[in-house]
Every structure is written in C-alpha cells, then in structure tokens.
Scaffold this motif. Sequence first.
Motif, PDB file in Angstrom:
ATOM      1  N   PHE A 286      -1.727  -3.126  -6.564  1.00 41.39           N
ATOM      2  CA  PHE A 286      -0.267  -3.119  -6.678  1.00 41.39           C
ATOM      3  C   PHE A 286       0.168  -3.995  -7.857  1.00 41.39           C
ATOM      4  O   PHE A 286       1.083  -3.641  -8.617  1.00 41.39           O
ATOM      5  N   PHE A 287      -0.513  -5.119  -8.041  1.00 38.10           N
ATOM      6  CA  PHE A 287      -0.212  -6.020  -9.164  1.00 38.10           C
ATOM      7  C   PHE A 287      -0.390  -5.299 -10.499  1.00 38.10           C
ATOM      8  O   PHE A 287       0.495  -5.333 -11.356  1.00 38.10           O
ATOM      9  N   TYR A 288      -1.543  -4.648 -10.664  1.00 40.95           N
ATOM     10  CA  TYR A 288      -1.814  -3.990 -11.941  1.00 40.95           C
ATOM     11  C   TYR A 288      -0.880  -2.793 -12.171  1.00 40.95           C
ATOM     12  O   TYR A 288      -0.576  -2.448 -13.312  1.00 40.95           O
ATOM     13  N   ARG A 289      -0.431  -2.164 -11.079  1.00 39.96           N
ATOM     14  CA  ARG A 289       0.511  -1.042 -11.225  1.00 39.96           C
ATOM     15  C   ARG A 289       1.875  -1.527 -11.705  1.00 39.96           C
ATOM     16  O   ARG A 289       2.559  -0.836 -12.467  1.00 39.96           O
ATOM     17  N   LEU A 290       2.265  -2.731 -11.274  1.00 37.02           N
ATOM     18  CA  LEU A 290       3.569  -3.278 -11.667  1.00 37.02           C
ATOM     19  C   LEU A 290       3.501  -4.009 -13.009  1.00 37.02           C
ATOM     20  O   LEU A 290       4.437  -3.951 -13.807  1.00 37.02           O
ATOM     21  N   TYR A 291       2.378  -4.699 -13.234  1.00 42.19           N
ATOM     22  CA  TYR A 291       2.294  -5.625 -14.364  1.00 42.19           C
ATOM     23  C   TYR A 291       1.931  -4.867 -15.650  1.00 42.19           C
ATOM     24  O   TYR A 291       0.836  -4.980 -16.182  1.00 42.19           O
ATOM     25  N   VAL A 292       2.879  -4.067 -16.122  1.00 44.79           N
ATOM     26  CA  VAL A 292       2.681  -3.339 -17.375  1.00 44.79           C
ATOM     27  C   VAL A 292       3.463  -4.026 -18.494  1.00 44.79           C
ATOM     28  O   VAL A 292       2.929  -4.335 -19.550  1.00 44.79           O
ATOM     29  N   ILE A 293       4.754  -4.272 -18.237  1.00 46.25           N
ATOM     30  CA  ILE A 293       5.596  -4.968 -19.212  1.00 46.25           C
ATOM     31  C   ILE A 293       6.140  -6.242 -18.552  1.00 46.25           C
ATOM     32  O   ILE A 293       7.062  -6.177 -17.731  1.00 46.25           O
ATOM     33  N   PRO A 294       5.571  -7.403 -18.861  1.00 43.37           N
ATOM     34  CA  PRO A 294       6.100  -8.652 -18.291  1.00 43.37           C
ATOM     35  C   PRO A 294       7.222  -9.214 -19.176  1.00 43.37           C
ATOM     36  O   PRO A 294       7.155  -9.132 -20.405  1.00 43.37           O
ATOM     37  N   ILE A 295       8.248  -9.766 -18.543  1.00 40.97           N
ATOM     38  CA  ILE A 295       9.340 -10.419 -19.264  1.00 40.97           C
ATOM     39  C   ILE A 295       9.542 -11.802 -18.657  1.00 40.97           C
ATOM     40  O   ILE A 295       9.778 -11.924 -17.457  1.00 40.97           O
ATOM     41  N   ASP A 296       9.461 -12.833 -19.475  1.00 40.40           N
ATOM     42  CA  ASP A 296       9.681 -14.213 -19.018  1.00 40.40           C
ATOM     43  C   ASP A 296      11.079 -14.653 -19.446  1.00 40.40           C
ATOM     44  O   ASP A 296      11.397 -14.659 -20.640  1.00 40.40           O
ATOM     45  N   ILE A 297      11.908 -15.016 -18.467  1.00 38.52           N
ATOM     46  CA  ILE A 297      13.255 -15.489 -18.761  1.00 38.52           C
ATOM     47  C   ILE A 297      13.212 -17.010 -18.837  1.00 38.52           C
ATOM     48  O   ILE A 297      12.826 -17.673 -17.866  1.00 38.52           O
ATOM     49  N   PRO A 298      13.603 -17.597 -19.965  1.00 40.00           N
ATOM     50  CA  PRO A 298      13.524 -19.061 -20.086  1.00 40.00           C
ATOM     51  C   PRO A 298      14.567 -19.745 -19.212  1.00 40.00           C
ATOM     52  O   PRO A 298      15.681 -19.226 -19.034  1.00 40.00           O
TER      53      PRO A 298
ATOM     54  N   VAL B 261       0.839  -1.204   0.000  1.00 43.63           N
ATOM     55  CA  VAL B 261       0.000   0.000   0.000  1.00 43.63           C
ATOM     56  C   VAL B 261       0.875   1.256   0.000  1.00 43.63           C
ATOM     57  O   VAL B 261       0.658   2.191  -0.776  1.00 43.63           O
ATOM     58  N   LYS B 262       1.875   1.281   0.879  1.00 44.53           N
ATOM     59  CA  LYS B 262       2.721   2.471   1.012  1.00 44.53           C
ATOM     60  C   LYS B 262       3.585   2.686  -0.230  1.00 44.53           C
ATOM     61  O   LYS B 262       3.793   3.826  -0.658  1.00 44.53           O
ATOM     62  N   LEU B 263       4.079   1.597  -0.813  1.00 45.42           N
ATOM     63  CA  LEU B 263       4.871   1.722  -2.035  1.00 45.42           C
ATOM     64  C   LEU B 263       3.995   2.186  -3.196  1.00 45.42           C
ATOM     65  O   LEU B 263       4.428   3.003  -4.018  1.00 45.42           O
ATOM     66  N   LEU B 264       2.781   1.668  -3.266  1.00 45.25           N
ATOM     67  CA  LEU B 264       1.854   2.066  -4.330  1.00 45.25           C
ATOM     68  C   LEU B 264       1.596   3.562  -4.265  1.00 45.25           C
ATOM     69  O   LEU B 264       1.590   4.255  -5.292  1.00 45.25           O
ATOM     70  N   ARG B 265       1.422   4.082  -3.065  1.00 45.08           N
ATOM     71  CA  ARG B 265       1.191   5.521  -2.885  1.00 45.08           C
ATOM     72  C   ARG B 265       2.388   6.327  -3.388  1.00 45.08           C
ATOM     73  O   ARG B 265       2.237   7.337  -4.074  1.00 45.08           O
ATOM     74  N   ALA B 266       3.598   5.850  -3.069  1.00 42.72           N
ATOM     75  CA  ALA B 266       4.803   6.558  -3.502  1.00 42.72           C
ATOM     76  C   ALA B 266       4.971   6.492  -5.018  1.00 42.72           C
ATOM     77  O   ALA B 266       5.335   7.480  -5.657  1.00 42.72           O
ATOM     78  N   ILE B 267       4.672   5.328  -5.599  1.00 43.21           N
ATOM     79  CA  ILE B 267       4.807   5.151  -7.053  1.00 43.21           C
ATOM     80  C   ILE B 267       3.856   6.078  -7.787  1.00 43.21           C
ATOM     81  O   ILE B 267       4.192   6.657  -8.818  1.00 43.21           O
ATOM     82  N   GLU B 268       2.650   6.246  -7.254  1.00 43.55           N
ATOM     83  CA  GLU B 268       1.628   7.023  -7.948  1.00 43.55           C
ATOM     84  C   GLU B 268       1.688   8.509  -7.611  1.00 43.55           C
ATOM     85  O   GLU B 268       0.759   9.254  -7.900  1.00 43.55           O
ATOM     86  N   GLY B 269       2.797   8.929  -6.987  1.00 40.22           N
ATOM     87  CA  GLY B 269       3.005  10.365  -6.769  1.00 40.22           C
ATOM     88  C   GLY B 269       2.497  10.885  -5.457  1.00 40.22           C
ATOM     89  O   GLY B 269       2.517  12.098  -5.223  1.00 40.22           O
ATOM     90  N   GLY B 270       2.018   9.994  -4.570  1.00 41.93           N
ATOM     91  CA  GLY B 270       1.500  10.446  -3.284  1.00 41.93           C
ATOM     92  C   GLY B 270       2.577  10.722  -2.250  1.00 41.93           C
ATOM     93  O   GLY B 270       2.289  11.248  -1.179  1.00 41.93           O
TER      94      GLY B 270
END
Length: 476
Positions: free
Chosen positions: A319-331, A272-281
């Motif tokens: 928080f998931f949707y805020r992070l999950y913009v560009i997913p990269i799968d490493i084989p 929650v606290k990280l999400l607030r910081a990421i979104e400019g709060g």
Amino acid sequence: MLKYTPIAQFAIGTDHKVKAWNKACELLTGVSAEEIVGTDDQWKIFYPKKRPILADLVVEQDYEKFLEKYGTKKPAQSSIVPNAWEATDYFENFNGKPRYIYFLAAPVFDDEGNITGAVTTLQDITLRKIQKEAMKRESEQLQQQYSLLQSSMGERFKFCNIIGKSKKMQEVYDVIIRAAASADSVVIYGESGVGKELVARAIHDTSQRKDAPFIPVNCGAISEALLENEFFGHVKGAFTGAYSDKKGFLSNVEGGTLFLDEVGELSLSMQVKLLRAIEGGGFSPVGSTEVLYSDFRIVAASNQNLWEEVQKGRFRSDFFYRLYVIPIDIPPLRERKEDLALLTDYFFSQMDSPLHFDVLPGKDIKKIYNYHWPGNVRELQNVLRRYVTFNSLDFMALPDIDPPVIQPQPPSGIVTVSDSETELPLTDAAARFEKQLILSALNNCRWHREQAAEKLGISRRTLYRKMMAHGLISAI
C-alpha cells in the motif's frame, strides 16, 4: 499440446501446410481447424493477396524477407523465446472487427537440430493498444497543461488558496503543478496546521479531474467498525438500520480525487481492500456480492513517517509503494517566516479587518517573527482572530509549556467506588471510570498519544475516538 492451450496457436511444416490449429485459434480467427488443416491457405486469414506470413519466413529462416514484409510492423527477434521472431500488425477487418494482432513464430527442431516446422502464437492486443494510445494522448495533454501552468505562474504570492512567496513555497507550487499534470498517487507530508488539505485541493483543482468531486476523508476520525460502510457503502438490509442503499466514498468520488488525510491511521485490513480497489480489482458494498468499480485518484496526507510505520508493521509495504509515487513536503511556518506578512494580510482581509501587517506596532511584529509557530498556519490564523478581537497578541500555549495535567482519580489494584458513583447507571459509571483511565495514561505519558494508546492496549484511532467522546481533545 497445442490443442488444449488457451492461447491461439497453430503449427506448419516445412511444406508450409498447416499441421495443427487449436480451439483458441478457431475462436480468434473464425476459421475452423477442419477448414485450414492440411492446406497452405493461412495467408488468406490475414491478407487479401498470397504472401508469406511470419511462420513461413521462420521455416525458411529468411530474416531479410521478414524485415522487408514486416518493416513497419515492429519486427524483432524475441527477447523471451529463443530463435523466435515477432511482429504486430493492424487489420481493419479481422473476423469482423478491427484488431491489432501480435505474432510470435518459433522454429521447431528435430533431435538432430533440423527445422521441421514452426509454431505461431497469435494474441489480440487491441485493447492494450487502445489503452496505450489513450495514455499517450493523456500524457501529451497533461504535459501541455503543465507547461501552460508553469509558464503562467512565475514568482507568485498565491497559488489557488495557498499563500506564500518564499523559495520553499515556490518549490511546493512547482511540485503541485507536476503532480496535477500526472495521474499518479500523491503523498503530502507536513506537520499539523501547514495546510495539507489546501495542497490536495490545489492538485485536484489544477488537474484534469477538476470538474469531478473532491472528497476529503479524515481516516483517524472513523471507527474501525464503520470504515467499510463509509468507503464502500451498503445495500438495503445489510444490517439493522440499513433501510436503503447508501453509496460510499469510492462510488461518490467517481472521476475525481479521494483525499485520505492521516492515511497512517487506516487499519491493515482496510489498506488491503483499498489497494484492491485502486488497482482495478473493484469493491463490494457491505451486504452485497456485486463488484463495483470506480475511477478515482488518491492524494494522501500524513504527519507520520509512513516508511517507519511500514517497518513497525503498522502500514502495509504494498500500500505504501502504491501511494508513494509523488511525495510533497510542506515546510512548517517557522521555516518560511518571510511569508508571515503575506499570510497576516491575507487573514486580516478574510476577517474584513482594516489592519495590515506593516501598520502593526513594532513590538507585535517582533513577537510574530520571534515566535516559532508550533501550530503553523492554523495557529497564526487563530492568533490573528484574537488580535482583531482583543487588540493584543496572545499565543496562549507556548511550546515550552507542558500540556495541562487534568488530575484523575487513578485506579489502584482494587477499584473503589464512591457513594455518588453507586447512584449512577452502570453505563455512566463505566464511562466515568474509562475517562479516568485515559487521563491517567495521558498524564503519565505527558500526553503522547501513541505511548498512551500502547499503555492502554488500544490503537491510536480508538484512543482518539474515546478522547473525542469524553471531551478531552480540547484539553490538549
């Protein structure tokens, strides 16, 4: 009603004279209601010569003239307010400042449907416009950077410090370049040992943030009690032992990239606290009420399925949707065995060894290709280190061998204490007993940490920390 709204608004009648001019309009334009109400001088606030403004055209319902006068000012019928027209104009000197002003004018009707006037809303969108222009320029620069990187890359065997020529790794390189040319958050998925941090560093090093800090954080290795202090810092006197101010990760990463390894281990409250910081709060250091802000990008990594963690209630969906913009799968390494020769030669060179893959004995090459590398690239590096030292391949822990069972003395319903334990200080005896409990749970769960943690009634992070404290990590 207009008088008390916090939005700048004014009203005119069918005679085009101003009937109302609210306080917010006074503040925005610098013209008082006393000066303007009762006159038809509203044009003077916007233009040097007399001409109809949007409200006048709405009263007259002259749409053709509206398009003529505001043709280059994005004229349109409002999609939100019925019968309203809108436009945006730029003024070099509007109440002493250059401003972009958004106009929205709507007709006012009487009970019989006749127009009795118009209400205009004014909005200063200068900051929004500047930010939009800046984002557009940044997007164009990033796109140019992406094109240059892509054209220069081709079929490469090495990208930054990542080794691999396989098709799967070429696809990873392409996603890295696209991620580097974007400002969005990235989530890197992959098994332990595939090189998730190398991918995160590659994204940072090829992005516009490359000259700013790259700070890696192992989220699973920080105890819950220290999370806020580590991320947000603290001020002097915040707690016993806080003898001076200390900056946290978010302050130190200003302008750069924060790499959250094992992001699934973060507690819900910390998310929650990280999400607030990421979104400019913003965020506040421990012991302070001051709100600080930091410009940073998040690249996260996990070997867990974060969406499953969301469904289990262990990871916040926002928080998931805020992070999950560009997913990269490493084989995993077993899915790109064509890279084994390249990786082997690279590690040999890093060890200053004269060995090369193509001069290894045939039986050793066959073993390397047949082994399916559960520990991935990290395990390959360790195997090659032993090969250089002992001149023989030693895989040490094959995947079909069960984890070692360290026999504890499992407590029964009544806890017995040996004579030797009674001679120990209470803290040492408690620590020994705790270690026995953890070993018992791990052995019963075949060293599956999540199941063992659930059996013990503690979180995975707490179990990991206690295993580290008792020296049990090396036993795995």
